[in-house]
Design a protein around this motif. Structure first.
Motif, short mmCIF file in Angstrom:
data_model
loop_
_atom_site.label_atom_id
_atom_site.label_comp_id
_atom_site.label_asym_id
_atom_site.label_seq_id
_atom_site.Cartn_x
_atom_site.Cartn_y
_atom_site.Cartn_z
N PRO A 134 0.81 -1.22 0.00
CA PRO A 134 0.00 0.00 0.00
C PRO A 134 0.84 1.27 0.00
O PRO A 134 0.53 2.23 -0.72
N THR A 191 -4.02 -3.53 -5.20
CA THR A 191 -3.37 -2.59 -4.28
C THR A 191 -3.23 -1.20 -4.89
O THR A 191 -3.53 -0.19 -4.23
N GLN A 214 -5.33 2.45 -3.88
CA GLN A 214 -4.66 3.70 -3.51
C GLN A 214 -5.07 4.85 -4.44
O GLN A 214 -5.24 5.99 -3.99
N LYS A 229 -10.55 -6.50 -0.60
CA LYS A 229 -9.57 -5.55 -0.09
C LYS A 229 -10.10 -4.12 -0.20
O LYS A 229 -9.92 -3.31 0.72
N LYS A 233 -12.67 -3.34 2.51
CA LYS A 233 -12.04 -3.15 3.82
C LYS A 233 -11.35 -1.80 3.92
O LYS A 233 -11.29 -1.20 4.99
N SER A 234 -10.81 -1.32 2.81
CA SER A 234 -10.05 -0.07 2.82
C SER A 234 -10.93 1.17 2.71
O SER A 234 -10.47 2.28 2.96
#
Length: 235
Positions: free
Chosen positions: A37, A64, A68, A92, A95-96
């Motif tokens: 990350p 990833t 971002q 993912k 969750k982010s």
């Protein structure tokens, strides 16, 4: 995915690795030491991606970078040939808190971009699944997805060593970068890549990029076997 001519290259055949196996995908994510990350956040900042920008990532893998870029405010289309990769990436992203990502099961040769042209197109450690003819086709398709003066970032296994030194260069690279089992990509992984996938020389890639309508604004030969390119689509 859209129907393609029978003579098209099959992007789902990736060196015999089953990227539709959830366990393989999890191992892949763990081994991506160059795609943490923090490193992807740094790349987003380096490229200048921010709110209001649109981004396409081809070969998005476990997401990833796409995450971002989304967290920076961009609208992202994350494209990968493997549904298991995309499912892992979606988890993912949830969750982010990254919400502006659309996930597409497609490849370099099959993704059909809809809507406005993108400001940025990124691909990392994926293009080497294509033989050189199909790399050229992919570059032409990428250029068609970008706005004039749009930015294309490429990082991949690309060989900048002198061709006559190929044996020494490959052996030395594997010896220097291979990890133990469970700690990253192993010597066996790198040997399989060279033997079964389609990395090529920097001078070939650079000719293709120019033929596809890109100006190469910066190139970094990070190692004799890895390079990154920052390109601008010719207006």
């Amino acid at each position: 995915m859209a129907s393609l001519p029978a003579w098209y290259f099959d992007e789902s055949r990736m060196a015999g690795i089953d990227f539709n196996d959830a366990t393989v995908v999890e191992i892949f994510d763990r081994n991506q030491l160059s795609s943490t990350p923090q490193k992807e956040q740094d790349l987003v900042s380096q490229l200048g991606i921010c709110s209001g920008h649109s981004v396409i990532e081809l070969g998005a893998g476990t997401g990833t970078f796409a995450i971002q870029a989304s967290l920076a405010g961009a609208s992202v289309n994350a494209v990968d040939i493997s549904q298991a990769m995309l499912t892992y990436a979606q988890h993912k992203a949830q969750k982010s808190g990254a919400i502006n990502i659309k996930f597409h099961q497609a490849g370099f040769l099959s993704y059909k971009h809809e809507g406005d042209l993108a400001n940025f197109l990124v691909t990392k450690a994926s293009l080497h699944i294509l033989p050189d003819f199909w790399k050229m086709v992919a570059f032409l398709r990428m250029a068609s997805m970008l706005k004039p003066n749009g930015v294309f970032y490429l990082r991949d296994a690309i060989f900048s060593f002198p061709p006559a030194e190929y044996e020494t260069a490959i052996d030395e690279t594997i010896e220097q970068i291979a990890k133990r089992e469970g700690e990253g990509w192993t010597a066996k992984d790198y040997e399989g890549h060279v033997r079964e996938e389609y990395s090529t020389f920097s001078w070939i890639i650079e000719g293709m990029l120019r033929q596809a309508g890109f100006n190469i604004s910066d190139v970094q030969y990070l190692t004799p076997t890895v390079a990154e390119y920052l390109c601008i689509k010719v207006a």
